[in-house]
Motif scaffolding. Sequence first.
Motif, mmCIF file in Angstrom:
data_model
loop_
_atom_site.group_PDB
_atom_site.id
_atom_site.type_symbol
_atom_site.label_atom_id
_atom_site.label_comp_id
_atom_site.label_asym_id
_atom_site.label_seq_id
_atom_site.Cartn_x
_atom_site.Cartn_y
_atom_site.Cartn_z
ATOM 1 N N LEU A 9 0.837 -1.195 0.000
ATOM 2 C CA LEU A 9 0.000 0.000 0.000
ATOM 3 C C LEU A 9 0.873 1.247 0.000
ATOM 4 C CD1 LEU A 9 -2.605 -0.896 2.780
ATOM 5 C CD2 LEU A 9 -3.000 -0.833 0.332
ATOM 6 N N ALA A 14 -2.403 3.323 3.255
ATOM 7 C CA ALA A 14 -2.243 2.647 4.544
ATOM 8 C C ALA A 14 -2.772 3.520 5.672
ATOM 9 C CB ALA A 14 -0.773 2.289 4.778
ATOM 10 N N LEU A 15 -2.500 4.813 5.613
ATOM 11 C CA LEU A 15 -2.963 5.733 6.653
ATOM 12 C C LEU A 15 -4.490 5.817 6.665
ATOM 13 C CD1 LEU A 15 -2.070 7.619 8.904
ATOM 14 C CD2 LEU A 15 -1.945 9.449 7.209
ATOM 15 N N GLU A 17 -6.585 3.522 5.591
ATOM 16 C CA GLU A 17 -7.090 2.248 6.088
ATOM 17 C C GLU A 17 -6.911 2.155 7.610
ATOM 18 O OE1 GLU A 17 -6.508 -2.484 5.115
ATOM 19 O OE2 GLU A 17 -5.976 -1.020 3.573
ATOM 20 N N LEU A 18 -5.787 2.640 8.104
ATOM 21 C CA LEU A 18 -5.530 2.637 9.544
ATOM 22 C C LEU A 18 -6.565 3.491 10.277
ATOM 23 C CD1 LEU A 18 -3.787 1.842 11.964
ATOM 24 C CD2 LEU A 18 -2.292 3.776 11.409
ATOM 25 N N ARG A 38 -8.745 -6.835 13.801
ATOM 26 C CA ARG A 38 -8.563 -5.428 13.407
ATOM 27 C C ARG A 38 -7.307 -4.849 14.052
ATOM 28 N NH1 ARG A 38 -11.584 -6.931 10.239
ATOM 29 N NH2 ARG A 38 -13.558 -6.056 9.604
ATOM 30 N N GLN A 41 -4.401 -6.055 12.124
ATOM 31 C CA GLN A 41 -4.365 -5.314 10.861
ATOM 32 C C GLN A 41 -3.804 -3.915 11.098
ATOM 33 O OE1 GLN A 41 -8.257 -4.590 9.208
ATOM 34 N NE2 GLN A 41 -7.448 -3.977 7.217
ATOM 35 N N GLY A 42 -4.209 -3.280 12.186
ATOM 36 C CA GLY A 42 -3.720 -1.951 12.518
ATOM 37 C C GLY A 42 -2.218 -1.935 12.751
ATOM 38 N N LEU A 45 -0.510 -2.058 9.462
ATOM 39 C CA LEU A 45 -0.626 -0.761 8.784
ATOM 40 C C LEU A 45 0.301 0.284 9.403
ATOM 41 C CD1 LEU A 45 -4.483 -0.753 8.302
ATOM 42 C CD2 LEU A 45 -2.770 -0.879 6.472
ATOM 43 N N THR A 48 3.681 -0.393 8.107
ATOM 44 C CA THR A 48 3.765 0.048 6.713
ATOM 45 C C THR A 48 4.009 1.553 6.650
ATOM 46 O OG1 THR A 48 2.307 -1.735 5.964
ATOM 47 C CG2 THR A 48 2.491 0.199 4.525
ATOM 48 N N CYS A 49 3.268 2.312 7.455
ATOM 49 C CA CYS A 49 3.432 3.768 7.483
ATOM 50 C C CYS A 49 4.816 4.156 8.001
ATOM 51 C CB CYS A 49 2.351 4.414 8.343
ATOM 52 S SG CYS A 49 0.702 4.342 7.612
#
Length: 80
Positions: A9, A14-15, A17-18, A38, A41-42, A45, A48-49
């Motif tokens: 992403l 990503a931000l 979605e977060l 969740r 997943q957070g 993310l 990723t950021c």
Amino acid sequence: MTAKKHSPLSFEAALTELEGVVAQLEQGELSLEKTLQRFEQGVVLVRTCQTALQLAEQKVEQLLEQNGGLEILPFGETAA
């Protein structure tokens, strides 16, 4: 079940979605299992950021070095 391969992403995606994950968690209406999913997943993310920001910072530092010895200061500090 086959594992899906996702393309990475962008920082912005990503931000966004977060932010959605955080909103869902803040509502407190998810089951424990969904909450844990969740949250996991957070965490992915956030990582990723963080990686995207670190790469951007490295790129900026490289560009500054190429342009002749500019002083690199931590964000928010001013040169004396």
